[in-house]
Design a protein around this motif. Structure first.
Motif, PDB file in Angstrom:
ATOM      1  N   ASP A  46       0.722  -1.225  -0.013  1.00 31.77           N
ATOM      2  CA  ASP A  46      -0.094  -0.018  -0.126  1.00 31.77           C
ATOM      3  C   ASP A  46       0.993   1.446  -0.103  1.00 31.77           C
ATOM      4  OD1 ASP A  46      -2.353  -1.241  -0.150  1.00 31.77           O
ATOM      5  OD2 ASP A  46      -2.791  -1.252   1.919  1.00 31.77           O
ATOM      6  N   GLY A  47       1.854   1.346   0.673  1.00 35.87           N
ATOM      7  CA  GLY A  47       2.796   2.441   0.856  1.00 35.87           C
ATOM      8  C   GLY A  47       3.360   2.599  -0.575  1.00 35.87           C
ATOM      9  N   VAL A  48       3.988   1.652  -0.991  1.00 39.99           N
ATOM     10  CA  VAL A  48       4.635   1.927  -2.336  1.00 39.99           C
ATOM     11  C   VAL A  48       3.532   2.363  -3.451  1.00 39.99           C
ATOM     12  CG1 VAL A  48       5.790   0.813  -4.453  1.00 39.99           C
ATOM     13  CG2 VAL A  48       6.368   0.134  -1.963  1.00 39.99           C
ATOM     14  N   LYS A  49       2.371   2.029  -3.333  1.00 45.35           N
ATOM     15  CA  LYS A  49       1.422   2.262  -4.340  1.00 45.35           C
ATOM     16  C   LYS A  49       1.004   3.751  -3.935  1.00 45.35           C
ATOM     17  CE  LYS A  49      -1.334  -1.940  -5.392  1.00 45.35           C
ATOM     18  NZ  LYS A  49      -2.588  -2.669  -5.093  1.00 45.35           N
ATOM     19  N   GLN A  50       1.013   4.162  -2.910  1.00 45.03           N
ATOM     20  CA  GLN A  50       0.481   5.684  -2.502  1.00 45.03           C
ATOM     21  C   GLN A  50       1.484   6.528  -3.010  1.00 45.03           C
ATOM     22  OE1 GLN A  50      -0.586   5.814   1.436  1.00 45.03           O
ATOM     23  NE2 GLN A  50      -2.432   3.970   1.109  1.00 45.03           N
ATOM     24  N   GLN A  51       2.869   6.159  -2.749  1.00 47.80           N
ATOM     25  CA  GLN A  51       3.973   7.036  -3.022  1.00 47.80           C
ATOM     26  C   GLN A  51       4.085   6.988  -4.526  1.00 47.80           C
ATOM     27  OE1 GLN A  51       7.187   6.460  -4.694  1.00 47.80           O
ATOM     28  NE2 GLN A  51       8.753   7.841  -3.350  1.00 47.80           N
ATOM     29  N   GLY A  52       3.794   6.121  -5.386  1.00 49.15           N
ATOM     30  CA  GLY A  52       3.523   6.292  -6.770  1.00 49.15           C
ATOM     31  C   GLY A  52       4.770   6.482  -7.818  1.00 49.15           C
ATOM     32  N   SER A  53       6.070   6.232  -7.176  1.00 55.01           N
ATOM     33  CA  SER A  53       7.139   6.557  -8.056  1.00 55.01           C
ATOM     34  C   SER A  53       7.560   5.329  -9.103  1.00 55.01           C
ATOM     35  CB  SER A  53       8.167   6.750  -7.267  1.00 55.01           C
ATOM     36  OG  SER A  53       8.576   5.594  -6.282  1.00 55.01           O
ATOM     37  N   VAL A  54       6.740   4.224  -8.654  1.00 55.72           N
ATOM     38  CA  VAL A  54       7.064   3.078  -9.460  1.00 55.72           C
ATOM     39  C   VAL A  54       5.620   2.189  -9.742  1.00 55.72           C
ATOM     40  CG1 VAL A  54       9.314   2.733  -8.505  1.00 55.72           C
ATOM     41  CG2 VAL A  54       7.434   1.527  -7.392  1.00 55.72           C
ATOM     42  N   ASP A  55       5.719   1.268 -10.562  1.00 55.68           N
ATOM     43  CA  ASP A  55       4.541   0.521 -10.900  1.00 55.68           C
ATOM     44  C   ASP A  55       4.701  -0.620  -9.919  1.00 55.68           C
ATOM     45  OD1 ASP A  55       3.810   2.137 -12.965  1.00 55.68           O
ATOM     46  OD2 ASP A  55       4.883   0.809 -14.507  1.00 55.68           O
TER      47      ASP A  55
END
Length: 492
Positions: free
Chosen positions: A246-255
């Motif tokens: 979830d954190g990686v999705k929210q940060q949005g810098s990568v797919d």
């Protein structure tokens, strides 16, 4: 890409501005975050997952398993077997070379098989127990004689990376393990222990050219550190833990890219422990578990409830079977019928290696408490857990997973359900079906035999399948890369 300068010409840069973004060239280099570091890059001696990621890019096999779970040609363009399934003939492609320029042919295949089988310390040899002899009657033909029939042998050979005999004998096994020579599309050029393993495109590769000029694997065991590395651009591809998604999705810098895995997480039962020998008690535990809640709430949707100990990508999976639905009242009735007296039942599990494992164990304990069954959590360091598994010494219930690399039901069924293997509860019908399917040369008939075994497991609750795992990756937006069900990072 962050922190990287790509060597491009003025002409190429100008042309890139004239084409759509999706059509632009791939970056020349990729850095992948690996969940661990190999002990060696010698396939005869290191068969652990970190090393396998390297092997898939550096070595070829007679046949391989594709991203759909199908067995497909690799070094061998075709193969056949006799009526009794105990002799297999593989026809090799012509014009193949090793990464040092030496020819690659049937003699290298025979050398690899013979070396693995002839050395008791070779871990690769453990996959070849059914092999009797290997013949190389011509440079493009390999004949493998088995001790008995084995229907999925074409899948079994996908476990055997073929080493180049001349280089192996000249270098010796230790030096070969640091800088191996294979026939695959990438060649290892440098390994700095604790930091990175570098591979470059092998231009003499006999098949389709490698996608990238250079691929670097960086060992990053910690999930949080891997997630941070892919978000910052220090690596381009990294496996994420459920807690990081979830954190990686929210940060949005990568797919964020997900792939249903070949791994199934399940509960096992020591049938010799108090109450667990009673099928009613095992079924009560099975009925107590809300698999949907585990999948959606605990694992953030990164798992799929299942009724089988094999995943859909595995040959033998029966798509008609439905996961057990939680039924607390029915479970309570079965507990009462089993005569349960309140004695705590231990739930053993490894503290690492499975998704959200501490929370999963606590959830299982909660569900069992709701039907009146007391539990005691029994966490174990991973090596201790495996020792208990191989020693068949779990005191009660255990949480485990199986992910057959060859994506065929034979291995998990054999190890978990066949008599005198790693299970605790047996059924003669399963042993009969196992003996039948291994000698069955009709794929549909064999699949039906394997599906019947899954039905018997469900009928008797020998194991309680929980969910099909997912591999979820953070991937740089300028990388066109697809994950595999076996979790291997392949950049061919």
């Amino acid at each position: 890409m962050t922190n990287r300068i790509l060597k491009t010409t003025i002409t190429a840069t100008a042309l890139a501005a004239l084409v759509p973004l999706a059509a632009q060239a791939q970056p020349a280099e990729v850095i992948a975050g690996l969940h661990g570091e190999p002990d060696s890059l010698n396939p005869l001696y290191d068969t652990n997952l970190p090393a396998l990621n390297i092997y898939y890019n550096v070595f070829d096999r007679l046949a391989t398993i594709d991203g759909n779970g199908d067995v497909v040609p690799d070094l061998a363009t075709s193969w056949s077997f006799n009526d009794t399934l105990d002799q297999w003939t593989f026809t090799l492609a012509e014009g193949m070379t090793c990464q040092d320029g030496a020819p690659m042919d049937s003699s290298d295949v025979k050398f690899t098989f013979d070396s693995a089988m002839g050395d008791s310390t070779s871990r690769l040899g453990g996959y070849l127990g059914l092999v009797d002899t290997v013949e190389a009657p011509s440079p493009t033909q390999v004949v493998i004689n088995l001790k008995s029939a084995f229907a999925p042998f074409d899948r079994q050979v996908s476990l055997i990376p073929i080493v180049c005999q001349e280089a192996y004998e000249e270098m010796g096994k230790e030096a070969f393990g640091r800088k191996p020579i294979g026939s695959g599309p990438y060649q290892v050029t440098n390994w700095v222990s604790g930091d990175s393993i570098e591979m470059v495109r092998y231009d003499g590769f006999w098949g389709d050219a490698a996608k990238y000029d250079k691929v670097t694997f960086k060992p990053i065991p910690d999930e949080t550190t891997r997630a941070a590395a892919v978000q910052s651009g220090d690596v381009d591809v990294a496996l994420l833990g459920p807690a990081q998604v979830d954190g990686v999705k929210q940060q949005g810098s990568v797919d964020v890219v997900a792939q249903d895995a070949n791994r199934v997480v399940f509960l096992g039962f020591n049938g010799g422990a108090p109450f667990l020998g009673d099928q009613k008690m095992r079924k009560a535990v099975d009925l107590s578990i809300d698999r949907t809640l585990i999948s959606q709430r605990l694992l953030n949707g990164a798992a799929t409830p299942t009724a089988q100990i094999i995943a859909p990508v595995t040959f033998g999976f029966d798509p008609t079977m439905e996961p057990t639905k939680a039924d607390v009242e029915a479970a309570k009735a079965l507990v009462q019928e089993a005569g349960y007296d309140g004695t705590p039942i231990k739930i053993s599990y490894p503290t690492t290696g499975l998704p959200q494992i501490d929370q999963l164990a606590q959830a299982i304990a909660y569900f069992m408490d709701q039907i009146g069954v007391k539990t005691e959590l029994d966490p174990m360091e991973q090596n201790t857990f495996y020792g208990n598994w191989f020693g068949k010494s779990f005191p009660g219930i255990f949480i485990f997973a199986f992910a057959p690399s060859v994506m065929d039901a034979h291995l998990p069924f054999y190890m978990l359900l066949a008599k005198d293997q790693q299970g605790y509860i047996y059924d003669d019908r399963i042993d009969t079906l196992m003996a039948k399917q291994v000698g069955e040369n009709d794929a549909e008939a064999r699949a039906a035999d394997l599906a019947e075994i899954s039905a018997i497991n469900a009928e008797r609750t020998i194991y309680a399948p929980l969910f099909i795992d997912s591999y979820i990756y953070g991937v740089s937006k300028d990388i066109d890369w697809s994950p595999r069900p076996d979790g291997m990072m392949v950049f061919r």
